[in-house]
Structure formats: structure tokens, C-alpha cells
Design an enzyme around this catalytic site. Sequence first.
Site, short mmCIF file in Angstrom:
data_model
loop_
_atom_site.label_atom_id
_atom_site.label_comp_id
_atom_site.label_asym_id
_atom_site.label_seq_id
_atom_site.Cartn_x
_atom_site.Cartn_y
_atom_site.Cartn_z
N GLY A 124 0.79 -1.22 0.00
CA GLY A 124 0.00 0.00 0.00
C GLY A 124 0.83 1.28 0.00
N GLU A 127 -3.13 6.66 -1.56
CA GLU A 127 -4.24 7.03 -0.68
C GLU A 127 -5.34 7.67 -1.54
OE1 GLU A 127 -2.68 9.46 2.49
OE2 GLU A 127 -1.34 7.85 3.16
N GLY A 131 -2.44 9.74 -5.44
CA GLY A 131 -2.17 8.63 -6.35
C GLY A 131 -0.85 8.86 -7.04
N TRP A 156 -7.09 1.70 -3.05
CA TRP A 156 -6.83 0.96 -4.28
C TRP A 156 -5.76 -0.12 -4.06
CZ3 TRP A 156 -10.78 2.38 -6.89
CH2 TRP A 156 -11.20 3.71 -6.90
N THR A 158 -4.43 -3.78 -3.89
CA THR A 158 -4.68 -5.16 -4.32
C THR A 158 -4.47 -6.09 -3.13
OG1 THR A 158 -3.92 -4.56 -6.53
CG2 THR A 158 -3.98 -6.91 -6.02
N GLY A 340 -20.59 -6.42 -33.32
CA GLY A 340 -21.63 -6.55 -32.30
C GLY A 340 -21.30 -7.66 -31.30
N GLU A 363 0.23 1.21 -10.95
CA GLU A 363 1.70 1.29 -10.83
C GLU A 363 2.27 2.46 -11.63
OE1 GLU A 363 3.99 -2.17 -10.31
OE2 GLU A 363 2.26 -3.41 -9.80
N GLU A 367 0.90 8.84 -18.03
CA GLU A 367 1.42 10.20 -17.91
C GLU A 367 2.60 10.23 -16.92
OE1 GLU A 367 -1.78 9.29 -17.79
OE2 GLU A 367 -2.44 10.12 -19.70
N1 COS Z 1 14.70 4.80 -7.53
C1 COS Z 1 15.29 5.30 -6.42
N2 COS Z 1 15.04 6.53 -5.93
C2 COS Z 1 14.17 7.30 -6.62
C3 COS Z 1 13.53 6.85 -7.78
C4 COS Z 1 13.83 5.54 -8.23
N3 COS Z 1 13.26 5.05 -9.34
N4 COS Z 1 12.70 7.81 -8.23
C5 COS Z 1 12.84 8.85 -7.40
N5 COS Z 1 13.72 8.54 -6.42
C6 COS Z 1 14.19 9.40 -5.34
C7 COS Z 1 14.73 10.70 -5.91
O1 COS Z 1 16.08 10.57 -6.23
C8 COS Z 1 14.49 11.68 -4.79
O2 COS Z 1 15.54 11.57 -3.84
P1 COS Z 1 16.09 12.93 -3.12
O3 COS Z 1 14.91 13.65 -2.57
O4 COS Z 1 17.02 12.41 -2.07
O5 COS Z 1 16.78 13.71 -4.19
C9 COS Z 1 13.22 11.16 -4.14
O6 COS Z 1 13.08 9.78 -4.54
C10 COS Z 1 12.00 11.91 -4.56
O7 COS Z 1 11.92 11.82 -5.97
P2 COS Z 1 11.21 12.95 -6.82
O8 COS Z 1 11.73 14.29 -6.39
O9 COS Z 1 11.33 12.58 -8.24
O10 COS Z 1 9.69 12.82 -6.29
P3 COS Z 1 8.34 13.38 -6.86
O11 COS Z 1 7.44 13.69 -5.75
O12 COS Z 1 8.62 14.45 -7.87
O13 COS Z 1 7.66 12.09 -7.58
C11 COS Z 1 7.16 10.49 -9.21
C12 COS Z 1 8.20 11.36 -8.54
C13 COS Z 1 6.04 11.31 -9.84
C14 COS Z 1 7.91 9.74 -10.29
C15 COS Z 1 6.59 9.51 -8.17
O14 COS Z 1 5.78 10.15 -7.21
C16 COS Z 1 5.76 8.41 -8.79
O15 COS Z 1 6.29 7.43 -9.31
N6 COS Z 1 4.42 8.57 -8.72
C17 COS Z 1 3.53 7.51 -9.16
C18 COS Z 1 3.33 6.58 -8.05
C19 COS Z 1 2.73 5.32 -8.54
O16 COS Z 1 3.21 4.67 -9.44
N7 COS Z 1 1.65 4.94 -7.88
C20 COS Z 1 0.94 3.77 -8.23
C21 COS Z 1 1.04 2.80 -7.16
S1 COS Z 1 -0.08 1.54 -7.58
S2 COS Z 1 0.75 0.02 -6.95
#
Ligand code: COS
Length: 379
Positions: A124, A127, A131, A156, A158, A340, A363, A367
Amino acid sequence: MNFDKNENQEMIAQMVRDFAEKEIRPFMRKWDDEEFFPVDTMKKLGEMGLLGIFIPEEYGGAGFSYNEYATALMEIGKVCGGIGLSVAAHNSLCTGHIYYHGSKEQKEKYLPKLATGEFIGAWGLTEANTGSDAMRMAATAVKDGNDWVINGTKNWITHGLSGDVSIVLIRTGELLDSNGITSFIIEKGTPGFSAVKIKDKLGVRASETAELIFENVRIPEENVIGEVGMGFKQAMQILDGGRISIASLSCGIARGAYEASVKYAKEREQFGQPIAHFQAIAFKLADMLTQIEAAELLTFQAAYLKDNNQPLTKQGAYAKYYASEVAVKCGNEAVQIMGGYGYTKEYPAEKFLRDAKLMTIGEGTSEIQKIVISREILK
Ligand code: COS
């Protein structure tokens, strides 16, 4: 580059195909109609080693690699995206998080049960209000003696209801501090921890989705995974691998839709001949197969990088982005080819389309994948 399937892949593909024909295909319509999560089927998948595919044998797993994991998910996806999603979430999110980031004690305690299906795993991060913007999560954990006290919700999730063990990402520091989120292991039945099933989903309806609720849930320090504050980064790494599983599942759904379309197009006659003889239909099949093959290559490339401990953030993201969009296109074309009939539940096309749509959302949406890819390009 070697494009041959290795012996393990052939063996796993055949094993999963046989299982899916016998244990999934006959029931999947009923599960889909009733939004029923078949725990017994999951247990059988566990007995076959499919719930601990890349977990080493010393922890009760099958000891394979992501290459074989991707192969298995492609085969399951051809038959039922819902079961495929459950296998993916269990393996790469919950089990994978303990395997890659847990202590020796945590691995010894949980992995043998997760890998054999004795335990169903949940994970999890999301929230209701966070998302894509996962870091802004509101659920908190506060230290009290040797325990952490958790309050808040996750959404959400699983296997949120049926999961025997859940890994949850909870805020232990300041809002928006990337070192302020911690991973916890929570067992089913822990006082104050409950879940509510989310109903009426468009697709992947055989996979259970739930909201988790934490009301003063006390978790011992020993259930913290890795270091306090490192949860967000662990989660990002776990999602890098998880996205390969969604890409694999997407390839399977796309191929399932394609194969059903070929069969239909050869059988269905209009204007005195099978509709496959018309270029309007044959070109759709050509487009579908070309895109599926490309999606599979991207997916196996990402799996190769994962298996060889190489950076894969960008490659995992574009495999997931491309494959999930291809799955939706193929599901959509399958409905169109079947006309159909494709629009009814009597034929498989509409389910492929409904299941595929989740792949572009879960995941990380398409976008978000483009954000990840473009940041990797520009950093
Ligand atoms: N591996 C390791 N560390 C990572 C990483 C990765 N793939 N991606 C980001 N980080 C680290 C960054 O290096 C950063 O570290 P520092 O703060 O020390 O510099 C930190 O994590 C924060 O990263 P970032 O600044 O990129 O965070 P953001 O809030 O901008 O978010 C995204 C980045 C949008 C990519 C992230 O929030 C994301 O993946 N969102 C989608 C979440 C998702 O997939 N949800 C679905 C779950 S359903 S199971």
C-alpha cells in the site's frame, strides 16, 4: 543479442498455459461477473511456485529471474488480466519489497509463506487523495516506546482484504520530505487494522481491491523494513521492477486479444468470404502483432536489466507505458473486429479491453511514465 527463449521460459510458459486452461479459463467469466477473488486459485499458483518466482529457493521460492517472471505473466495475461494482476502485485510489490529491502529475519519469517501461497501479500502506497503524487501521503506513524502507532488510510490496494501480510508506506517525517516515509510490515488481524472491498470496477474484477484503514495500529520496531525514512525511495525502486510486471501482463492481454481476433477473423464470413481476407481487418491484425512484438522486446529488455542489476528506471517506464497502451489498442481493435459480438460478454474481446485499461493506470499512469522517462532523459 539472443532472442531465443531459454529452457526455463519454455517450461514455465507451458506450465502456466496448462494451468490457465484448466484452472482459470473455465471460471474467469463468473469471477468477473461476481467480482470474486479466487483465493484457492492463488494458493494453487503458490504451490506451483508462481507466487515466489524470483525468490531464491533458500526462502521457498522458485529461484527464477525476471525473464521467467515476465514470461509467466504474459501467459496468464492471455487468459485473465485479473488473476495476472494479483500474481504481479503479490510477487513484485509485497514479496519483492521484503526480498529486496527486508532484514534476514524478515525474509526468513515472511518469504517462505509468501512464496508458497500460504500467505497472500498486499502493498500500500496510494491514498484516496494521493495517487500520482505519492509523496504527499497523509497516513502517519508516530514512535511510542518500541512501537509505531499508525493512523490513516490507503486506497486501491490489491489484496487489501485477503492479504495475510501487507507492506505499507507511511509518513514518519515532514510532509514532502523524501526521507520522511517508512515501510512497515502489517499482519492481518493486527488490532485497529481493517479493510473494505472496493466494488464495481471496470476491469481486473477477479483481483481484489480494497481500502485499508488504520486506527491507532501498533506496529513493533522489528516490522520496519530497512531504515526509518527510506520508504519512498524503496517504493520507487520496487515500482521500477513492478512496472516490468505490468508491462508483461499488458503484453499477455494484448496477445490474448490478438489471438482471439485472428480466430474470429478467419471464421467470420461477410460478403461471401472470411473477414480476414479484407485488408481493413488484415491490416488491423498486422498492426496489433507488430506492436505486441515491440512491446515484448521492450519488456524483456527491462527484465534483462533487472536480472543484471543495471539501472532500469527509464526502460521499465517505457516498457510499461508502451505495452499498456498497446494492450488497450489491441483490446479496442478486438472489439471492433468482432463487431456486435465483440460488444457482448459472449466473446472475449470486451474483457480484454476492460482489463487492459487498468494497465495504463496502476503502478503509475501513462502520464507518470512519461514524467519518469523525460526526467531520465533530461537529468
Ligand atoms: N529509484 C530510487 N530513488 C528514486 C527513484 C527511483 N526510481 N525515483 C525517485 N527517487 C528518489 C529521488 O532521487 C528523490 O531523492 P532525493 O529527494 O534524495 O533527491 C526522491 O526519490 C523523490 O523523488 P522525486 O523528487 O522525483 O519525487 P516526486 O514527488 O517528484 O515524484 C514520481 C516522482 C512522480 C515519479 C513519483 O511520485 C511516482 O512514481 N508517482 C507515481 C506513483 C505510482 O506509481 N503509484 C501507483 C502505485 S499503484 S501500486
